[in-house]
Design an enzyme around this catalytic site. Sequence first.
Site, PDB file in Angstrom:
ATOM      1  N   TYR A  44     -11.747 -41.609  -8.169  1.00 42.99           N
ATOM      2  CA  TYR A  44     -10.827 -40.993  -7.209  1.00 42.99           C
ATOM      3  C   TYR A  44     -11.337 -39.661  -6.673  1.00 42.99           C
ATOM      4  O   TYR A  44     -10.870 -39.193  -5.642  1.00 42.99           O
ATOM      5  CB  TYR A  44      -9.450 -40.767  -7.836  1.00 42.99           C
ATOM      6  CG  TYR A  44      -8.746 -42.002  -8.328  1.00 42.99           C
ATOM      7  CD1 TYR A  44      -9.193 -43.285  -8.014  1.00 42.99           C
ATOM      8  CD2 TYR A  44      -7.625 -41.883  -9.135  1.00 42.99           C
ATOM      9  CE1 TYR A  44      -8.541 -44.405  -8.490  1.00 42.99           C
ATOM     10  CE2 TYR A  44      -6.959 -43.005  -9.607  1.00 42.99           C
ATOM     11  CZ  TYR A  44      -7.423 -44.263  -9.293  1.00 42.99           C
ATOM     12  OH  TYR A  44      -6.769 -45.368  -9.779  1.00 42.99           O
ATOM     13  N   HIS A  72     -12.658 -48.818 -15.596  1.00 43.89           N
ATOM     14  CA  HIS A  72     -11.939 -48.989 -14.330  1.00 43.89           C
ATOM     15  C   HIS A  72     -12.034 -50.413 -13.794  1.00 43.89           C
ATOM     16  O   HIS A  72     -11.067 -50.944 -13.245  1.00 43.89           O
ATOM     17  CB  HIS A  72     -12.481 -47.998 -13.291  1.00 43.89           C
ATOM     18  CG  HIS A  72     -11.509 -47.707 -12.191  1.00 43.89           C
ATOM     19  ND1 HIS A  72     -11.537 -46.535 -11.482  1.00 43.89           N
ATOM     20  CD2 HIS A  72     -10.475 -48.417 -11.678  1.00 43.89           C
ATOM     21  CE1 HIS A  72     -10.566 -46.540 -10.576  1.00 43.89           C
ATOM     22  NE2 HIS A  72      -9.913 -47.686 -10.681  1.00 43.89           N
TER      23      HIS A  72
END
Length: 272
Positions: free
Chosen positions: A44, A102
Amino acid sequence: MNIYFQKSFQRSFGTYPLKGDTLRQALDAAIGAGYRAFDTAQMYGNEAETGAALAACGVAREDLCITTKVHPDNYSEETFLPSVEASLKALQIDRVDVLLLHWPPVGGDVAPSLRLLQSARDRGLADTIGVSNYTARMMHVARTVVDGPLVTNQVEFHPLVDQRKLLAAASETGIPLSSYASIARGEVFKHGLFAEIGQTYGKSSAQVVLRWILQKGVPLNTMSTKPENIRTNFDIMDFMLSSIDMERIDALNATGYRIVKPGQLPWAPEWD
């Protein structure tokens, strides 16, 4: 107790794709609304800003649950642990509450990255560990590779996608699911059923969707930049959907709407 099922942490505030003032203002509003669980990721690019905002928020560290996720580009012996240490430094913490992989690695061999994940926990860099975007098959493999519990498989979960296979795998493996894209990035609002059901309970369409997810036994990640939506997304613990309404919503699983499709990202697997 699995950290994701502690009452105060069942509703987590997601930070993707927020940055800068937008992120700080959203986190301030989330803290004010009652959120104590926060979700970020190396991918992110906002761990440092998230860490700074949480460090300054006035809530004691022990009252927060912070999740971050390791980028698949860091699934090597050389880069995995240094990347986690960099995340902790950015987040201004000495260990993360929940550390996730992730995405599955390209090629689908999940064992090596799972062993690296366990090493991060064993070295005290994370209190608990888990995965994200794993298929049912990968969940079964993970259960055999990792010594100790995996606290979650964070997946796309909303009423417009059928995740019964993953729910079954969660029961079989003891790896609970948690949600992202909980309102399908607004796609749920195209279906009038949620507003209709919401009128019965005095709740919004979004609140009905989020309550449905919780009643499936799946903790939530939600994100908004609007203080009112942040508050109402959190305010979903004072009502319960009837079994009939749950079944009416279940029928929308057949819509088959999925945000992340196979091939859309290099790590996206063939979904169940």
